[in-house]
Design a protein around this motif. Structure first.
Motif, PDB file in Angstrom:
ATOM      1  N   GLU A  53     -16.429  14.892 -15.617  1.00  0.00           N
ATOM      2  CA  GLU A  53     -16.581  15.972 -14.643  1.00  0.00           C
ATOM      3  C   GLU A  53     -15.434  16.973 -14.714  1.00  0.00           C
ATOM      4  O   GLU A  53     -15.614  18.172 -14.483  1.00  0.00           O
ATOM      5  CB  GLU A  53     -16.697  15.397 -13.231  1.00  0.00           C
ATOM      6  N   GLU A  83     -24.515  20.190 -14.744  1.00  0.00           N
ATOM      7  CA  GLU A  83     -23.848  18.889 -14.675  1.00  0.00           C
ATOM      8  C   GLU A  83     -23.002  18.769 -13.403  1.00  0.00           C
ATOM      9  O   GLU A  83     -22.964  17.713 -12.766  1.00  0.00           O
ATOM     10  CB  GLU A  83     -22.972  18.680 -15.910  1.00  0.00           C
ATOM     11  N   ILE A  84     -22.348  19.837 -13.040  1.00  0.00           N
ATOM     12  CA  ILE A  84     -21.455  19.808 -11.876  1.00  0.00           C
ATOM     13  C   ILE A  84     -22.237  19.718 -10.575  1.00  0.00           C
ATOM     14  O   ILE A  84     -21.894  18.947  -9.668  1.00  0.00           O
ATOM     15  CB  ILE A  84     -20.555  21.065 -11.872  1.00  0.00           C
TER      16      ILE A  84
END
Length: 607
Positions: free
Chosen positions: A254, A415-416
């Motif tokens: 992340e 993705e975040i």
């Protein structure tokens, strides 16, 4: 950079990767020793000369003039190297069957470390320079910039090493400053973290494009940030680990998605670069060393000099094929996998630019290629002013384009956030809409869930960057290489049998040769070839309509679907990616002699 003559080449042999004898043979330029390092960096001009010496290590046959960009990225699910398997040449690389004695693995590895050595000398000596310490503000700003560019180049060299060989020795000082030159491998995540930090520093020192009147063959702030985003996504993704030997994600993914997101977002918001409305024009500009109107190519690797050290064989070794007796001899050594043509929608303007389904015969006429001999079409010798048998064409290589920034931003955003934001969807839509200019109604719908959006990006990158050396490495960081190779083999089997999505693909195509006009666009040149169109259908339908049984009068027949054979899919000599093994062949072996020259190195990965 092409306008600068290499006045002095900084070459200091890294003995951990070559014997003294071979080093002396291979490195024949001036060696900058401790005794004259100070003199080399005592002025801005001399320091810039040293920096040119670092840039010179990214081009040439053993860099991004041939091997790093044309040999090493094959094969994914877009292109493959032509010809029959040989473990000791480029076809061994393409089929995932390279021997440890393959000579194409040798000099690129050494050249990358030579580039690191040159960069280390610049990085060490610029802060010590009297110009840097006591010079004018303007001179110090230039020296800062050179320092940032050297950091960026070193990061790029390490990224190329890691993506091809995995864990490698990390050397961040000149060889003369080491206690021992026999360095062991360093975990790639450690190297990634170092170069990602270095690129953060470099981005503060290197100007935006508009702040410095230089071409895109030098690193601008956007280029540094874009490279940092690309490396951050690689760090966040999967790679083949040494122990245990499995594909695994890096830690704290992340964090690295956020780095990629932030860097791409700043590039987008700064507005220094954009999408060229004309997809083809982006690549045409690379053929005469100019910049496209929208500055879509953020960083290009410059080629010049007409030699194997500083020029490229882009457009000669790869690209659309021109027969030996035509005005433009070129080999067309990279072929589109037969199914790749059908990954594009019928109205996607990228298809006929990315996949050259035509070639030029001995009479300088445009003719059709068979279904297995289409080539990568973004590079074409006849788009240059070079004729005859010349192989070095001074075509620049597009390392980073603005469309990549948009798609990396969208991927990181997804993705975040666990789903794409409106900004991420818009970024993808910009790329998609250009591809369907004039036919936006055919562009389709972009998914809004995380998995659907990710899969959409996976496919969109396949279409956008075909032939640009990114696909294999994208698939590796997504841990999709084994999956896509298996899917492609199944698709090839379906194409062979004319089943599923390929049920209406014609067995044959029929054409009449036409005079080739190199000034025409790729699509117009293809349109000039008289392809037989069945009554009641249109030219766009030709590739999606079963062929007639008898060759129409006056036309020549070529094999299209029937060009795909069982051997093309899986034979030991001609098969597609036939030697790939998951959790092993995602990386190359290190060349034998390099292992023998450093007792701290071993092959790993089952080689």
């Amino acid at each position: 950079m092409k306008k600068h003559k290499l006045l002095i080449a900084i070459l200091s042999c890294t003995l951990s990767f070559t014997t003294v004898t071979s080093c002396n043979d291979f490195l024949d330029a001036e060696n900058i020793s401790n005794s004259n390092e100070d003199q080399q960096f005592d002025s801005v001009a001399d320091s810039f000369t040293a920096l040119i010496g670092v840039y010179n290590q990214i081009i040439g046959d053993d860099g991004y003039g041939q091997r790093l960009n044309l040999y090493y990225p094959q094969s994914a699910d877009d292109f493959k190297t032509s010809g029959d398997y040989n473990c000791n040449d480029r076809r061994g690389l393409s089929t995932y069957g390279a021997c440890t004695s393959n000579p194409d693995l040798n000099k690129p590895f050494l050249k990358l470390y030579s580039g690191i050595e040159r960069a280390n000398l610049v990085i060490k000596n610029i802060p010590k320079s009297p110009v840097y310490q006591t010079g004018s503000a303007a001179d110090k700003a230039l020296m800062d910039r050179y320092y940032g560019e050297a950091l960026t180049l070193r990061a790029m060299f390490y990224y190329d090493l890691i993506k091809n060989w995995g864990d490698v020795p990390m050397q961040m000082v000149p060889s003369s400053d080491l206690e021992s030159v026999y360095l062991p491998k360093t975990d790639r995540d450690v190297i990634y973290d170092k170069i990602i930090a270095d690129l953060e520093t470099a981005a503060q020192l290197v100007p935006w494009r508009s702040e410095a009147s230089v071409s895109n063959t030098r690193f601008s702030k956007a280029a540094v940030k874009g490279l940092r985003a690309r490396i951050a996504l690689a760090r966040a993704g999967y790679s083949l680990r040494r122990d245990p030997r499995i594909m695994a994600k890096g830690s704290n993914s992340e964090v690295y998605y956020k780095i990629a997101y932030d860097e791409c977002k700043e590039i987008i918001e700064k507005g220094q670069h954009g999408l060229n409305a004309n997809f083809e024009a982006t690549f045409r500009a690379l053929h005469d060393n100019t910049e496209d109107a929208a500055h879509e190519v953020i960083f290009a690797i410059g080629a010049y000099g007409g030699n194997a050290q500083t020029d490229s064989k882009i457009g000669y070794y790869n690209g659309m094929r021109h027969s030996d007796n035509s005005n433009w001899k070129s080999s067309g050594g990279i072929n589109a996998i037969a199914t790749y043509f059908y990954e594009f929608g019928k109205y996607d303007v990228r298809r006929d630019i990315t996949v050259a389904s035509m070639q030029i015969n001995d009479a300088n006429q445009a003719i059709l290629a068979t279904g297995v001999l289409c080539t990568d079409g973004k590079f074409r010798k006849s788009w240059t002013s070079v004729t005859g048998t010349a192989q070095n064409l001074a075509i620049d290589w597009p390392l980073l384009r603005y469309s990549d920034i948009l798609l990396m931003f969208a991927e990181a955003d997804n993705e975040i956030n666990g789903m794409p934001s409106a900004q991420a969807i818009d970024a993808v839509r910009q790329v998609r809409n250009r591809a369907y200019a004039g036919n936006l109604g055919q562009s389709g719908t972009i998914p809004t869930d995380k998995a659907g959006f990710f899969n959409y990006i996976v496919h969109e990158r396949l279409l956008e960057f075909g032939g640009e050396g990114l696909r294999k490495y994208d698939l590796i960081r997504w841990n999709l290489l084994a999956t896509k190779i298996a899917e492609t083999k199944q698709k090839l089997t379906d194409l062979l049998n004319g089943t599923g999505q390929y049920a209406n693909v014609p067995s044959y195509l029929y054409y009449k040769a036409s005079p080739y006009d190199r000034t025409k666009t790729a699509q117009a040149a293809l349109q000039s070839v008289d392809i037989y169109v069945q009554p009641g259908t249109t030219r766009e339908d030709v590739y999606y309509t079963p062929s007639v049984a008898t060759t129409p009068t006056g036309y020549t027949r070529i094999n299209w679907r029937v060009a795909v054979t069982a051997d093309y899919i899986s034979s030991p000599l001609k098969g597609y990616a036939q030697y790939f093994e998951a959790n092993r062949k995602e990386l190359f072996p290190i060349y034998d002699d390099i292992i023998l020259s450093n007792y701290n190195l071993k092959q790993d990965y089952g080689y």
